[in-house]
Design a protein around this motif. Structure first.
Motif, PDB file in Angstrom:
ATOM      1  N   LEU A   1      14.966  62.613 -19.864  1.00  0.00           N
ATOM      2  CA  LEU A   1      16.280  61.956 -19.781  1.00  0.00           C
ATOM      3  C   LEU A   1      16.584  61.498 -18.360  1.00  0.00           C
ATOM      4  O   LEU A   1      17.153  60.419 -18.157  1.00  0.00           O
ATOM      5  CB  LEU A   1      17.373  62.895 -20.282  1.00  0.00           C
ATOM      6  N   SER A   2      16.193  62.299 -17.378  1.00  0.00           N
ATOM      7  CA  SER A   2      16.409  61.920 -15.982  1.00  0.00           C
ATOM      8  C   SER A   2      15.582  60.686 -15.625  1.00  0.00           C
ATOM      9  O   SER A   2      16.072  59.768 -14.966  1.00  0.00           O
ATOM     10  CB  SER A   2      16.036  63.089 -15.071  1.00  0.00           C
ATOM     11  N   LEU A   3      14.322  60.660 -16.064  1.00  0.00           N
ATOM     12  CA  LEU A   3      13.478  59.496 -15.793  1.00  0.00           C
ATOM     13  C   LEU A   3      13.981  58.269 -16.540  1.00  0.00           C
ATOM     14  O   LEU A   3      13.867  57.141 -16.050  1.00  0.00           O
ATOM     15  CB  LEU A   3      12.032  59.796 -16.180  1.00  0.00           C
ATOM     16  N   SER A   4      14.538  58.475 -17.713  1.00  0.00           N
ATOM     17  CA  SER A   4      15.105  57.358 -18.465  1.00  0.00           C
ATOM     18  C   SER A   4      16.337  56.796 -17.775  1.00  0.00           C
ATOM     19  O   SER A   4      16.540  55.579 -17.759  1.00  0.00           O
ATOM     20  CB  SER A   4      15.458  57.813 -19.885  1.00  0.00           C
ATOM     21  N   ASP A   5      17.168  57.658 -17.193  1.00  0.00           N
ATOM     22  CA  ASP A   5      18.347  57.183 -16.461  1.00  0.00           C
ATOM     23  C   ASP A   5      17.961  56.351 -15.239  1.00  0.00           C
ATOM     24  O   ASP A   5      18.685  55.447 -14.849  1.00  0.00           O
ATOM     25  CB  ASP A   5      19.204  58.365 -16.013  1.00  0.00           C
ATOM     26  N   ARG A   6      16.822  56.657 -14.643  1.00  0.00           N
ATOM     27  CA  ARG A   6      16.344  55.914 -13.477  1.00  0.00           C
ATOM     28  C   ARG A   6      15.512  54.693 -13.865  1.00  0.00           C
ATOM     29  O   ARG A   6      14.948  54.027 -13.001  1.00  0.00           O
ATOM     30  CB  ARG A   6      15.500  56.822 -12.598  1.00  0.00           C
ATOM     31  N   ASP A   7      15.393  54.431 -15.153  1.00  0.00           N
ATOM     32  CA  ASP A   7      14.593  53.325 -15.689  1.00  0.00           C
ATOM     33  C   ASP A   7      13.120  53.423 -15.321  1.00  0.00           C
ATOM     34  O   ASP A   7      12.437  52.423 -15.156  1.00  0.00           O
ATOM     35  CB  ASP A   7      15.150  51.959 -15.252  1.00  0.00           C
ATOM     36  N   TRP A   8      12.601  54.645 -15.190  1.00  0.00           N
ATOM     37  CA  TRP A   8      11.176  54.839 -14.946  1.00  0.00           C
ATOM     38  C   TRP A   8      10.406  54.910 -16.258  1.00  0.00           C
ATOM     39  O   TRP A   8       9.228  54.565 -16.299  1.00  0.00           O
ATOM     40  CB  TRP A   8      10.932  56.092 -14.128  1.00  0.00           C
TER      41      TRP A   8
ATOM     42  N   PHE B   1      14.947  67.358 -20.383  1.00  0.00           N
ATOM     43  CA  PHE B   1      15.802  66.975 -19.257  1.00  0.00           C
ATOM     44  C   PHE B   1      15.077  66.076 -18.264  1.00  0.00           C
ATOM     45  O   PHE B   1      15.670  65.144 -17.714  1.00  0.00           O
ATOM     46  CB  PHE B   1      16.374  68.210 -18.560  1.00  0.00           C
ATOM     47  N   VAL B   2      13.794  66.321 -18.023  1.00  0.00           N
ATOM     48  CA  VAL B   2      13.026  65.450 -17.130  1.00  0.00           C
ATOM     49  C   VAL B   2      12.917  64.052 -17.732  1.00  0.00           C
ATOM     50  O   VAL B   2      13.084  63.042 -17.042  1.00  0.00           O
ATOM     51  CB  VAL B   2      11.637  66.051 -16.838  1.00  0.00           C
TER      52      VAL B   2
ATOM     53  N   THR C   1      11.265  69.672 -20.336  1.00  0.00           N
ATOM     54  CA  THR C   1      10.652  68.371 -20.617  1.00  0.00           C
ATOM     55  C   THR C   1      11.690  67.362 -21.086  1.00  0.00           C
ATOM     56  O   THR C   1      11.670  66.193 -20.668  1.00  0.00           O
ATOM     57  CB  THR C   1       9.552  68.529 -21.684  1.00  0.00           C
TER      58      THR C   1
END
Length: 97
Positions: free
Chosen positions: A56-63, A53-54, A51
């Protein structure tokens, strides 16, 4: 306000289920097999890490935007201004000593 209440409700349900019933869940799993409590808690830890890592990944994509109230963030540089400091406790009011 409604968003915060929804987050608080889901958080409290999760904490009460996993924290409140932790001993009962572990005892029931132990009666089935002595390894099952360890496997169960390992799986809950894996879900937590996935959760994070997901998110953080969504945050990097500005979602999504991950927020916090720390002056220094956990990851990367902060774009928020630092919180103002509180005045000292020994404030003097005019006309009084």
């Amino acid at each position: 306000r409604l968003r915060c209440q929804g987050m608080a409700l889901s958080y409290n349900i999760g904490v009460s289920f996993l924290g409140g019933f932790a001993a009962a869940i572990s005892q029931a799993l132990y009666q089935l097999n002595s390894l099952f409590p360890g496997i169960y808690w390992t799986c809950t830890g894996i879900v937590t890490v996935v959760t994070i890592f997901v998110a953080l990944s969504l945050s990097d994509r500005d979602w999504v935007k991950l927020t916090h109230r720390r002056s220094e963030p956990y990851f990367g540089k902060s774009t928020m201004p630092t919180m103002p400091t509180m005045p000292p406790h020994g404030l003097k009011i005019r006309g009084r000593s």
